[in-house]
Design a protein around this motif. Structure first.
Motif, PDB file in Angstrom:
ATOM      1  N   ASN A 179     -13.741 -48.974 -64.506  1.00 60.03           N
ATOM      2  CA  ASN A 179     -14.106 -49.251 -63.121  1.00 60.03           C
ATOM      3  C   ASN A 179     -15.282 -48.434 -62.601  1.00 60.03           C
ATOM      4  OD1 ASN A 179     -12.947 -46.758 -62.918  1.00 60.03           O
ATOM      5  ND2 ASN A 179     -11.283 -47.367 -61.565  1.00 60.03           N
ATOM      6  N   TYR A 180     -15.910 -47.619 -63.449  1.00 54.46           N
ATOM      7  CA  TYR A 180     -17.031 -46.797 -62.994  1.00 54.46           C
ATOM      8  C   TYR A 180     -18.062 -46.720 -64.102  1.00 54.46           C
ATOM      9  CZ  TYR A 180     -19.637 -42.681 -61.417  1.00 54.46           C
ATOM     10  OH  TYR A 180     -20.629 -41.812 -61.025  1.00 54.46           O
ATOM     11  N   PHE A 181     -19.347 -47.016 -63.762  1.00 55.41           N
ATOM     12  CA  PHE A 181     -20.384 -47.152 -64.789  1.00 55.41           C
ATOM     13  C   PHE A 181     -21.644 -46.406 -64.334  1.00 55.41           C
ATOM     14  CE2 PHE A 181     -17.846 -50.339 -66.862  1.00 55.41           C
ATOM     15  CZ  PHE A 181     -17.165 -50.943 -65.812  1.00 55.41           C
ATOM     16  N   PRO A 182     -21.807 -45.164 -64.778  1.00 58.00           N
ATOM     17  CA  PRO A 182     -23.016 -44.408 -64.404  1.00 58.00           C
ATOM     18  C   PRO A 182     -24.099 -44.518 -65.465  1.00 58.00           C
ATOM     19  CG  PRO A 182     -21.391 -42.922 -65.327  1.00 58.00           C
ATOM     20  CD  PRO A 182     -20.792 -44.321 -65.384  1.00 58.00           C
ATOM     21  N   TYR A 237     -11.982 -31.696 -62.241  1.00 54.19           N
ATOM     22  CA  TYR A 237     -12.186 -32.160 -63.600  1.00 54.19           C
ATOM     23  C   TYR A 237     -13.313 -31.377 -64.267  1.00 54.19           C
ATOM     24  CZ  TYR A 237      -9.323 -36.370 -62.946  1.00 54.19           C
ATOM     25  OH  TYR A 237      -8.286 -37.248 -62.745  1.00 54.19           O
ATOM     26  N   MET A 238     -13.049 -30.904 -65.477  1.00 49.43           N
ATOM     27  CA  MET A 238     -14.087 -30.293 -66.297  1.00 49.43           C
ATOM     28  C   MET A 238     -13.956 -30.802 -67.726  1.00 49.43           C
ATOM     29  SD  MET A 238     -14.303 -26.376 -64.842  1.00 49.43           S
ATOM     30  CE  MET A 238     -15.922 -26.070 -65.581  1.00 49.43           C
ATOM     31  N   ARG A 272     -16.478 -32.729 -62.417  1.00 52.88           N
ATOM     32  CA  ARG A 272     -16.437 -33.845 -61.466  1.00 52.88           C
ATOM     33  C   ARG A 272     -15.402 -33.538 -60.405  1.00 52.88           C
ATOM     34  NH1 ARG A 272     -15.223 -39.347 -64.589  1.00 52.88           N
ATOM     35  NH2 ARG A 272     -16.221 -40.335 -62.806  1.00 52.88           N
ATOM     36  N   SER A 273     -15.575 -34.165 -59.263  1.00 56.82           N
ATOM     37  CA  SER A 273     -14.581 -34.033 -58.199  1.00 56.82           C
ATOM     38  C   SER A 273     -14.012 -35.403 -57.876  1.00 56.82           C
ATOM     39  CB  SER A 273     -15.231 -33.437 -56.952  1.00 56.82           C
ATOM     40  OG  SER A 273     -16.183 -34.343 -56.425  1.00 56.82           O
ATOM     41  N   LYS A 318     -11.275 -41.258 -55.525  1.00 57.25           N
ATOM     42  CA  LYS A 318     -12.084 -41.790 -56.621  1.00 57.25           C
ATOM     43  C   LYS A 318     -12.866 -40.668 -57.275  1.00 57.25           C
ATOM     44  CE  LYS A 318     -12.783 -46.310 -54.479  1.00 57.25           C
ATOM     45  NZ  LYS A 318     -13.796 -47.262 -53.951  1.00 57.25           N
ATOM     46  N   LEU A 319     -12.982 -40.738 -58.609  1.00 57.44           N
ATOM     47  CA  LEU A 319     -13.788 -39.755 -59.318  1.00 57.44           C
ATOM     48  C   LEU A 319     -15.248 -39.922 -58.934  1.00 57.44           C
ATOM     49  CD1 LEU A 319     -12.079 -39.771 -62.801  1.00 57.44           C
ATOM     50  CD2 LEU A 319     -12.245 -37.850 -61.242  1.00 57.44           C
ATOM     51  N   ASP A 320     -15.894 -38.804 -58.644  1.00 56.93           N
ATOM     52  CA  ASP A 320     -17.266 -38.801 -58.153  1.00 56.93           C
ATOM     53  C   ASP A 320     -18.232 -38.518 -59.294  1.00 56.93           C
ATOM     54  OD1 ASP A 320     -18.989 -37.082 -55.432  1.00 56.93           O
ATOM     55  OD2 ASP A 320     -19.179 -39.117 -56.226  1.00 56.93           O
ATOM     56  N   GLU A 321     -19.474 -38.271 -58.944  1.00 56.95           N
ATOM     57  CA  GLU A 321     -20.533 -37.995 -59.905  1.00 56.95           C
ATOM     58  C   GLU A 321     -20.167 -36.824 -60.817  1.00 56.95           C
ATOM     59  OE1 GLU A 321     -24.245 -37.111 -58.062  1.00 56.95           O
ATOM     60  OE2 GLU A 321     -25.154 -36.335 -59.895  1.00 56.95           O
ATOM     61  N   GLN A 322     -20.514 -36.952 -62.095  1.00 60.89           N
ATOM     62  CA  GLN A 322     -20.292 -35.876 -63.055  1.00 60.89           C
ATOM     63  C   GLN A 322     -21.573 -35.056 -63.175  1.00 60.89           C
ATOM     64  OE1 GLN A 322     -17.630 -36.035 -66.475  1.00 60.89           O
ATOM     65  NE2 GLN A 322     -19.445 -36.092 -67.764  1.00 60.89           N
ATOM     66  N   TYR A 323     -21.441 -33.740 -63.035  1.00 62.71           N
ATOM     67  CA  TYR A 323     -22.571 -32.824 -63.147  1.00 62.71           C
ATOM     68  C   TYR A 323     -22.492 -32.095 -64.486  1.00 62.71           C
ATOM     69  CZ  TYR A 323     -23.056 -33.398 -58.090  1.00 62.71           C
ATOM     70  OH  TYR A 323     -23.227 -33.911 -56.834  1.00 62.71           O
ATOM     71  N   PHE A 324     -23.645 -31.969 -65.133  1.00 57.84           N
ATOM     72  CA  PHE A 324     -23.708 -31.280 -66.414  1.00 57.84           C
ATOM     73  C   PHE A 324     -24.304 -29.885 -66.263  1.00 57.84           C
ATOM     74  CE2 PHE A 324     -22.502 -34.315 -69.659  1.00 57.84           C
ATOM     75  CZ  PHE A 324     -22.608 -35.524 -69.007  1.00 57.84           C
ATOM     76  N   GLY A 325     -23.835 -28.980 -67.128  1.00 54.73           N
ATOM     77  CA  GLY A 325     -24.473 -27.681 -67.250  1.00 54.73           C
ATOM     78  C   GLY A 325     -25.749 -27.800 -68.065  1.00 54.73           C
TER      79      GLY A 325
END
Lengths: 113, 115
Positions: free
Chosen positions: A31-34, B31-32, B94-95, B100-107
């Motif tokens: 359900n999520y596609f980045p 989330y990590m 991610r938060s 809903k799971l949000d944007e994932q940030y990378f190190g």
């Protein structure tokens, strides 16, 4: 198992032309596609994303389309510029693995001046 | 905010040595996760955590351990380094926003070479 296939692996376009990268996924519950852009030696950075309740999303020169029935989504970059040259990754969340992201294998986009 | 930080940036190990890759985030994300990136293979999930005290295996967990004693830190341990573990390692967080799971940030990544 959970799988995201990405094509093409390399893509060269002339500056000003459009570029299209396509991905397919295996889990109909995704359900999520980045989409992420990674410049050489840098970390991946999110450029656009789309959720399964939307068919298309645009942000200036980039757009993403989603076809849930066919289980594929695409990245469209218009009026390409040399600074668009990078590796682009698609990703999808799957119902297993607590909805962690599974990534495609990447597309090396080169914009020729 | 510093975002997601990783140390070291570069590391060379000999086969059989052990080490810990450090990852920290100051965004209070639940989330990590840890990924490894190899040429032509994209980013593959090693281990992930959905909160302090909770970890689980990803696609390629063998040879790696993780723990999550605090929300901020998620170290990755290589138990006995092998040349096949030569790779670039990325930590991410991610938060949840409105469930809903949000944007994932990378190190910034750690480039590891095992000789």
């Amino acid at each position: 198992g959970e799988n995201v296939e990405q094509h093409p692996s390399t893509l060269s376009v002339q500056e000003g032309d459009s570029a299209v990268i396509k991905c397919t996924y295996s889990d109909s519950a995704s359900n999520y596609f980045p989409w992420y852009k990674q410049e050489l030696g840098k970390r991946p950075q999110l450029i656009i994303d789309i959720r399964s309740n939307v068919g298309e999303k645009k942000d200036q020169r980039i757009a993403v389309t989603l076809n849930k029935t066919a289980k594929h989504f695409s990245l469209h970059i218009t009026e390409t510029q040399p600074e668009d040259s990078a590796v682009y990754f698609c990703a999808a969340t799957f119902s297993g693995s607590a909805r962690q992201l599974t990534f495609g294998s990447g597309t090396q986009l080169t914009v020729l001046p | 905010n510093a975002g997601v930080t990783q140390t070291p940036k570069f590391q060379v190990l000999k086969t059989g040595q052990s080490m810990t890759l450090q990852c920290a985030q100051d965004m209070n994300h639940e989330y990590m996760s840890w990924y490894r990136q190899d040429p032509g293979m994209g980013l593959r999930l090693i281990h992930y955590s959905v909160g302090a005290g909770i970890t689980d295996q990803g696609e390629v967990p063998n040879g790696y351990n993780v723990s999550r004693s605090t929300t901020e830190d998620f170290p990755l341990r290589l138990l006995s380094a092998a040349p096949s573990q030569t790779s670039v390692y990325f930590c991410a967080s991610r938060s949840r926003v409105q469930g809903k799971l949000d944007e994932q940030y990378f190190g910034p990544g750690t480039r590891l070479t095992v000789t």
